[in-house]
Scaffold this active site. Structure first.
Site, PDB file in Angstrom:
ATOM      1  CG  HIS A 240       6.228  -2.967  -7.591  1.00 50.67           C
ATOM      2  ND1 HIS A 240       5.190  -3.413  -6.814  1.00 50.67           N
ATOM      3  CD2 HIS A 240       6.293  -1.618  -7.388  1.00 50.67           C
ATOM      4  CE1 HIS A 240       4.649  -2.384  -6.162  1.00 50.67           C
ATOM      5  NE2 HIS A 240       5.312  -1.290  -6.494  1.00 50.67           N
TER       6      HIS A 240
ATOM      7  CD  GLU B 258     -10.046   1.696  -5.656  1.00 49.30           C
ATOM      8  OE1 GLU B 258      -9.563   0.602  -6.027  1.00 49.30           O
ATOM      9  OE2 GLU B 258     -11.236   2.013  -5.863  1.00 49.30           O
TER      10      GLU B 258
ATOM     11  N   GLY C  24       6.093  -3.433  -1.711  1.00 50.20           N
ATOM     12  CA  GLY C  24       6.793  -2.230  -1.252  1.00 50.20           C
ATOM     13  C   GLY C  24       7.502  -2.475   0.069  1.00 50.20           C
TER      14      GLY C  24
ATOM     15  CG  ASP D 104      -0.837  -5.597  -0.005  1.00 44.02           C
ATOM     16  OD1 ASP D 104      -0.087  -4.800  -0.619  1.00 44.02           O
ATOM     17  OD2 ASP D 104      -1.586  -5.248   0.923  1.00 44.02           O
TER      18      ASP D 104
ATOM     19  CG  LEU E 121      -4.330 -21.932 -14.058  1.00 42.77           C
ATOM     20  CD1 LEU E 121      -5.117 -22.227 -12.781  1.00 42.77           C
ATOM     21  CD2 LEU E 121      -2.904 -21.512 -13.696  1.00 42.77           C
TER      22      LEU E 121
HETATM   23  C1  IPE Z   1      -4.592  -4.097  -3.185  1.00 37.56           C
HETATM   24  O1  IPE Z   1      -3.420  -3.710  -2.546  1.00 37.56           O
HETATM   25  C2  IPE Z   1      -4.415  -4.044  -4.668  1.00 37.56           C
HETATM   26  C3  IPE Z   1      -3.467  -5.001  -5.225  1.00 37.56           C
HETATM   27  C4  IPE Z   1      -2.829  -5.937  -4.581  1.00 37.56           C
HETATM   28  C5  IPE Z   1      -3.258  -4.893  -6.638  1.00 37.56           C
HETATM   29  P1  IPE Z   1      -3.195  -2.218  -2.022  1.00 37.56           P
HETATM   30  O2  IPE Z   1      -1.862  -2.203  -1.366  1.00 37.56           O
HETATM   31  O3  IPE Z   1      -3.436  -1.267  -3.107  1.00 37.56           O
HETATM   32  O4  IPE Z   1      -4.373  -2.081  -0.947  1.00 37.56           O
HETATM   33  P2  IPE Z   1      -4.555  -1.088   0.260  1.00 37.56           P
HETATM   34  O5  IPE Z   1      -4.386   0.288  -0.269  1.00 37.56           O
HETATM   35  O6  IPE Z   1      -3.491  -1.426   1.263  1.00 37.56           O
HETATM   36  O7  IPE Z   1      -5.926  -1.380   0.781  1.00 37.56           O
HETATM   37  C1  IPE Z   2       1.248  -4.938  -4.016  1.00 34.79           C
HETATM   38  O1  IPE Z   2       2.272  -4.421  -3.251  1.00 34.79           O
HETATM   39  C2  IPE Z   2       1.337  -4.504  -5.468  1.00 34.79           C
HETATM   40  C3  IPE Z   2       0.323  -3.511  -5.863  1.00 34.79           C
HETATM   41  C4  IPE Z   2      -0.618  -3.059  -5.095  1.00 34.79           C
HETATM   42  C5  IPE Z   2       0.375  -3.018  -7.218  1.00 34.79           C
HETATM   43  P1  IPE Z   2       2.244  -2.934  -2.674  1.00 34.79           P
HETATM   44  O2  IPE Z   2       2.866  -2.031  -3.660  1.00 34.79           O
HETATM   45  O3  IPE Z   2       0.867  -2.567  -2.245  1.00 34.79           O
HETATM   46  O4  IPE Z   2       3.190  -3.095  -1.411  1.00 34.79           O
HETATM   47  P2  IPE Z   2       3.004  -2.459   0.022  1.00 34.79           P
HETATM   48  O5  IPE Z   2       1.609  -2.786   0.474  1.00 34.79           O
HETATM   49  O6  IPE Z   2       3.210  -0.995  -0.120  1.00 34.79           O
HETATM   50  O7  IPE Z   2       4.033  -3.135   0.857  1.00 34.79           O
HETATM   51 MG    MG Z   3      -0.169  -2.740  -0.538  1.00 35.67          MG
END
Ligand code: IPE
Ligand code: IPE
Ligand code: MG
Length: 236
Positions: free
Chosen positions: A33, A63, A19, A16, A127
């Site tokens: 990404h 989601e 973004g 996570d 792995l």
């Molecule tokens: C969880 O991250 C899903 C992945 C890392 C693929 P999100 O960014 O989607 O989760 P929430 O919305 O903050 O819970």
């Molecule tokens: C994780 O990073 C990647 C996915 C969930 C696909 P995010 O896209 O959720 O990044 P943030 O949480 O908005 O920083």
């Molecule tokens: Mg996220």
């Protein structure tokens, strides 16, 4: 490194913060990404080097389909690239790849590439890299309930045959041991519909590092922390 008596075989990661990593740098989310996809390769290599047997990465949740079309397209584009360019490296490192999640939601060319990678790495045994893609744990559990119910309805099993082992075998993660350690990057402290059943006795570790900045060194530090923990499983 501290003595490993916690028998670390399987690490699950919620990758996570892509973004926010980009936003901090004044870049579009897509840049986060893209960098995050490089981290996937780095951490896969690191896990193999460190003798980890299973690495399960949360790449895209059920989601996440609710994000803008532009962002979903970016993520699917990166996924295509990953699937098409990664076979040689996986083979070289003796990595077996496996995908968990709802394949019906994905484009056909992507599913075809997934099938191909799974087939071509099936005999590898260093792995196991498990990628959760279009994955939702509640959906997975409901799917398993449906399978069990159908077997019982047909009379193939009796209701009393249903036990933890049988139920586990109905999940996408059949034959994969439960994670020993769950890591979530970016400072969020939640599970976000990931491996709800499988995490029953998993140790959790949350780090503020955004996924694109995560690296082997931090992974080693977390493993050391894991090795110092006492896992009790309800006993004293
Ligand atoms: C969880 O991250 C899903 C992945 C890392 C693929 P999100 O960014 O989607 O989760 P929430 O919305 O903050 O819970
Ligand atoms: C994780 O990073 C990647 C996915 C969930 C696909 P995010 O896209 O959720 O990044 P943030 O949480 O908005 O920083
Ligand atoms: Mg996220």
């Amino acid at each position: 490194m501290t003595e490993n008596n916690n028998n670390l075989q399987h690490i699950a990661i919620i990758m996570d913060g892509n973004g926010r990593w980009a936003k901090r740098r004044g870049l579009p989310r897509a840049a986060g990404h893209k960098k995050g996809a490089e981290t996937v390769k780095e951490i896969t290599r690191a896990a193999g080097d460190l003798g980890i047997k299973y690495l399960t990465l949360y790449a895209f949740s059920t989601e996440n389909w609710q994000r803008s079309k532009e962002e979903v397209d970016t993520l699917m584009g990166l996924l295509r690239e990953y699937l098409k360019s990664n076979l040689d490296e996986l083979k070289e490192n003796n990595v077996k790849i496996r995908f968990i999640g709802e394949r019906d939601m994905l484009d056909k060319d992507i599913v075809d590439s997934m099938d191909k990678l799974e087939a071509e790495t099936a005999a590898n045994d260093a792995l196991t890299l498990c990628i959760a893609l279009s994955y939702g744990s509640r959906q997975e559990i409901v799917g398993a309930v449906r399978k069990v119910a159908a077997l019982a309805k047909r009379g193939d099993i009796s209701v009393n045959d249903i036990d933890i082992r049988m139920f586990s075998d109905m999940l996408y993660t059949k034959d994969i041991p439960d994670p020993d350690l769950l890591i979530r990057t970016s400072g969020e402290q939640r599970v976000s519909n990931y491996l709800l059943w499988q995490l029953a006795y998993t140790e959790f570790y949350f780090t503020d590092t955004f996924w694109p900045d995560f690296n082997k060194k931090e992974l080693e530090t977390i493993i050391q922390n894991f090795n110092s923990r006492e896992r009790r499983y309800g006993k004293v």
